[in-house]
Design an enzyme around this catalytic site. Structure first.
Site, mmCIF file in Angstrom:
data_model
loop_
_atom_site.group_PDB
_atom_site.id
_atom_site.type_symbol
_atom_site.label_atom_id
_atom_site.label_comp_id
_atom_site.label_asym_id
_atom_site.label_seq_id
_atom_site.Cartn_x
_atom_site.Cartn_y
_atom_site.Cartn_z
ATOM 1 N N ASN A 250 14.069 -26.796 12.433
ATOM 2 C CA ASN A 250 12.633 -26.550 12.325
ATOM 3 C C ASN A 250 11.982 -27.274 11.149
ATOM 4 O OD1 ASN A 250 13.809 -23.494 13.280
ATOM 5 N ND2 ASN A 250 12.421 -24.595 14.624
ATOM 6 N N ILE B 31 7.745 -28.265 7.293
ATOM 7 C CA ILE B 31 8.387 -27.090 7.873
ATOM 8 C C ILE B 31 7.570 -26.578 9.047
ATOM 9 C CG2 ILE B 31 9.111 -24.708 7.441
ATOM 10 C CD1 ILE B 31 9.535 -25.582 4.481
ATOM 11 N N CYS B 32 8.244 -26.367 10.168
ATOM 12 C CA CYS B 32 7.628 -25.847 11.381
ATOM 13 C C CYS B 32 7.938 -24.341 11.449
ATOM 14 C CB CYS B 32 8.205 -26.583 12.595
ATOM 15 S SG CYS B 32 7.499 -26.058 14.150
ATOM 16 N N LEU B 33 6.950 -23.553 11.062
ATOM 17 C CA LEU B 33 7.107 -22.099 10.988
ATOM 18 C C LEU B 33 5.799 -21.484 11.476
ATOM 19 C CD1 LEU B 33 8.815 -19.645 9.977
ATOM 20 C CD2 LEU B 33 7.824 -20.044 7.718
#
Length: 168
Positions: free
Chosen positions: A84, A91-93
């Site tokens: 992620n 950051i892919c959150l």
């Protein structure tokens, strides 16, 4: 820079100084004696009893002038190995995504704890790094060996200078 953003970030800094999770670091950058509340250097420790344990992962948080209406841009180092995390380090959150889970009430502390949790609990439905995602899907054992290599790169590599700035 918006007054709302700087007021909120000054309060975030106060709250952090009073109460933050053990092993975490979050400080606004200081340049030439001036504190830049819109740019923070942080460190997130790997969670105990996970393959990430022992790592101290440097994070940069860049706050937009529309903060807290819009989320900060949260980055790990370029090339960080995680399903992620984009190759750029972004950051892919979901809690950092304006269209998904971002709420103006989310704090710096919640963001950093969320990143720590994401390290050992990747979201396979939202992969950002195809190499890390493929490695995890192919063999969790091999993936965890690669994670341990990543941890070695980030084991106590940061130093605080005289201005409380993290130097990598």
């Amino acid at each position: 820079m918006s007054n709302l953003a700087t007021t909120r970030l000054a309060q975030e800094r106060k709250n952090w100084r009073r109460d933050h999770p053990y092993g975490f670091v979050a400080k606004p950058e200081t340049r030439n004696g001036t504190v830049d509340l819109m740019q923070w250097k942080c460190v997130v420790p790997g969670k105990a009893n996970t393959p990430w344990e022992g790592g101290e992962f440097p994070i940069t948080m860049t706050f937009p002038k529309e903060y807290p209406v819009k989320p900060p841009r949260v980055m790990l180092p370029r090339g960080f190995f995680h399903p992620n995390v984009y190759p750029t380090g972004l950051i892919c959150l979901s809690i950092l995504n304006e269209e998904k889970g971002w709420k103006a009430s989310i704090s710096v502390k919640q963001i950093l704890v969320g990143v720590q949790d994401l390290l050992d609990n990747p979201n396979n439905d939202d992969a950002a790094n195809s190499a890390a995602y493929s490695a995890l899907k192919k063999s969790k054992v091999q993936y965890e060996k690669r994670v341990i290599e990543e941890v070695k790169k980030y084991s106590k590599n940061y130093v605080m200078d005289d201005n409380d700035v993290i130097v990598m």
